[in-house]
Design a protein around this motif. Sequence first.
Motif, PDB file in Angstrom:
ATOM      1  N   ASP A   1       0.902  -1.256   0.622  1.00 28.39           N
ATOM      2  CA  ASP A   1       0.304  -0.087  -0.138  1.00 28.39           C
ATOM      3  C   ASP A   1       0.896   1.391  -0.250  1.00 28.39           C
ATOM      4  OD1 ASP A   1      -2.117  -1.730  -0.017  1.00 28.39           O
ATOM      5  OD2 ASP A   1      -2.666  -1.291   2.160  1.00 28.39           O
ATOM      6  N   THR A   2       0.171   2.313  -0.585  1.00 27.05           N
ATOM      7  CA  THR A   2       0.694   3.773  -0.449  1.00 27.05           C
ATOM      8  C   THR A   2       0.650   4.626  -0.209  1.00 27.05           C
ATOM      9  OG1 THR A   2       1.634   3.521  -2.456  1.00 27.05           O
ATOM     10  CG2 THR A   2       1.899   5.465  -2.060  1.00 27.05           C
TER      11      THR A   2
ATOM     12  N   THR B   1       0.138   8.748   2.663  1.00 29.58           N
ATOM     13  CA  THR B   1       0.955   9.521   3.251  1.00 29.58           C
ATOM     14  C   THR B   1       1.125   9.955   4.212  1.00 29.58           C
ATOM     15  OG1 THR B   1      -0.162  10.288   0.756  1.00 29.58           O
ATOM     16  CG2 THR B   1       0.492  12.378   2.292  1.00 29.58           C
TER      17      THR B   1
ATOM     18  N   SER C   1       5.707   9.574   4.317  1.00 35.25           N
ATOM     19  CA  SER C   1       4.995   9.172   2.862  1.00 35.25           C
ATOM     20  C   SER C   1       5.975   8.454   1.809  1.00 35.25           C
ATOM     21  CB  SER C   1       4.995  10.118   1.842  1.00 35.25           C
ATOM     22  OG  SER C   1       4.107  11.250   3.352  1.00 35.25           O
ATOM     23  N   GLY C   2       5.230   7.319   1.703  1.00 35.05           N
ATOM     24  CA  GLY C   2       5.736   6.412   1.076  1.00 35.05           C
ATOM     25  C   GLY C   2       5.285   4.312   0.399  1.00 35.05           C
ATOM     26  N   LYS C   3       5.260   3.466   0.126  1.00 33.87           N
ATOM     27  CA  LYS C   3       4.711   2.835   0.194  1.00 33.87           C
ATOM     28  C   LYS C   3       5.416   1.636   0.976  1.00 33.87           C
ATOM     29  CE  LYS C   3       4.269  -0.746  -4.073  1.00 33.87           C
ATOM     30  NZ  LYS C   3       4.737  -1.310  -5.064  1.00 33.87           N
TER      31      LYS C   3
ATOM     32  N   LYS D   1       6.374  -1.911   2.601  1.00 40.41           N
ATOM     33  CA  LYS D   1       6.987  -2.939   2.227  1.00 40.41           C
ATOM     34  C   LYS D   1       6.652  -3.834   2.810  1.00 40.41           C
ATOM     35  CE  LYS D   1      11.540  -4.573   1.033  1.00 40.41           C
ATOM     36  NZ  LYS D   1      13.237  -4.258   1.479  1.00 40.41           N
TER      37      LYS D   1
ATOM     38  N   TYR E   1       9.150   0.027   5.218  1.00 39.00           N
ATOM     39  CA  TYR E   1       8.240   1.079   4.308  1.00 39.00           C
ATOM     40  C   TYR E   1       9.529   1.379   2.800  1.00 39.00           C
ATOM     41  CZ  TYR E   1       9.941   5.522   6.979  1.00 39.00           C
ATOM     42  OH  TYR E   1       9.537   5.958   7.449  1.00 39.00           O
ATOM     43  N   ASP E   2       9.402   1.729   1.621  1.00 36.82           N
ATOM     44  CA  ASP E   2      10.607   3.053   1.159  1.00 36.82           C
ATOM     45  C   ASP E   2       9.500   3.975   0.964  1.00 36.82           C
ATOM     46  OD1 ASP E   2      11.979   0.483   0.381  1.00 36.82           O
ATOM     47  OD2 ASP E   2      10.182   0.148  -1.122  1.00 36.82           O
TER      48      ASP E   2
ATOM     49  N   ALA F   1       8.824   7.922   0.428  1.00 34.29           N
ATOM     50  CA  ALA F   1       9.007   8.867  -1.344  1.00 34.29           C
ATOM     51  C   ALA F   1      10.358   9.527  -1.299  1.00 34.29           C
ATOM     52  CB  ALA F   1       8.053   9.176  -1.536  1.00 34.29           C
TER      53      ALA F   1
END
Length: 456
Positions: A28-29, A31, A53-55, A57, A76-77, A79
């Motif tokens: 999921d992405t 914010t 904010s990011g995706k 993992k 997470y990765d 943004a």
Amino acid sequence: MTDEFKFSDPGEGLQEAEVLEVLVSDGDTVTDGDTVLAVETDKANTDLPASFSGKIKQVKVAEGDMIEVGDVLMTYDAADDSGDDTEDKKESEKSKKAGDSAEESKEAEDGKEKETEDSKETEDSTENESRSEKNSTSREPVPAAPSTRRLAREKGVDLHNIEPSGKHGRATAEDVEAAASVSKGQKHSKKQNKGGQQEGSALIPSQTRLPPLPDLSQWGEVTRTPLRSIRRATARNMALSWGQIPHVYHQDIADITELERFRRSHESAAEAQGGKLTLTVLVMKALVAALKQFPRFNASLDVEKQELVYKRYFHMGLAVATDRGLLVPVIRDADQKSLIELSTESGDIARRTRNGEVSREDMQGGSITLTNPGAMGGSALSPLINHPQVAILGMGQARLEPVVQGDLDDYEIKPRLRLPLVLGFDHRVNDGAEAAQFVSTLIHTLADPESLLLNI
């Protein structure tokens, strides 16, 4: 680059929570500010927002897990960012270089003869600072301006050990000053308590260490279940209350025959406006009148400063039994509300409490607690005071009983509705005489409902 999203202190020193719901999944992405978890902390449900904010993992927790401050909730990765992150990375590199340089200086000094005391203290200070900075750089940098980082180094404050108050989790100069002040106070307390004296206030006695639980399975089959967040919080708070507050109880019985007639005559008016005129509501209003006459029951004890803090407000804690345990939401400014308003608000907050809809703020700031298990039976109880309050009023079950009225030579027996009351109070703040007067005032008010001067 993969980063970690950790559970940070949700406020007021809370260290743990139970995961109620996971609202995101791997991939999921999100914010910054999006709610990713619903957790329960210290008797209240809280939404946990993302600080990035990011995706996503990988989500590391599941529903029902107990989490502690510092635990990794998900990876997470991030943004692509600029500005603050770049500044933080630069500051992190500078801190790492400063730490490495200080460590090399220390190694070069090994083997040299001992210098003067002032020089040694300087070296020790430098060594501690460099170690702190090296440890800090092993974790992700805390967002902060260069001036704030410089102030933290000067004050000896590790930014990882404070709760940032700035936007998006950014540490401020005020956060650093507050942390430095706390650290200074702790050092002063330790100095004052050298030589075997106990640290802390003189009003708090030393505690006996709890012995370990024996192996209960040696006597038969046992099962274990986790002590979840509400029960854990209740256990912790009640142990604090019983261990630190010297409880004394004063019991008496109120004649509420006329009060019940008063309640019945006005309950339809309350129902017409969405409320329910209960005995608890009436006792709550009478309790306010008693607190105004005896303000020490509406106080708190500051054990560190050895001062009484008198509250000029009247916020009533109302004990509510729920499927998850006993919770105490607060009805604010009960002195300024009519019976109708109190009946409506108490019914609403009790419903929201049972449905898990109250926040932690709804359960803070109570002046005194009122608990009424009488509806479930029982003629007496010994409730524990809800720290930092200094008193709690418990209601037993109201019963119609024969009462002898008159004197030895001229008496009659009448049926009267009688309500057992018990006042638990902190003996450090009040004595038995004041408690007896407090309860007598309450009983006289309940016996004459018109004296409440309520706006129905």
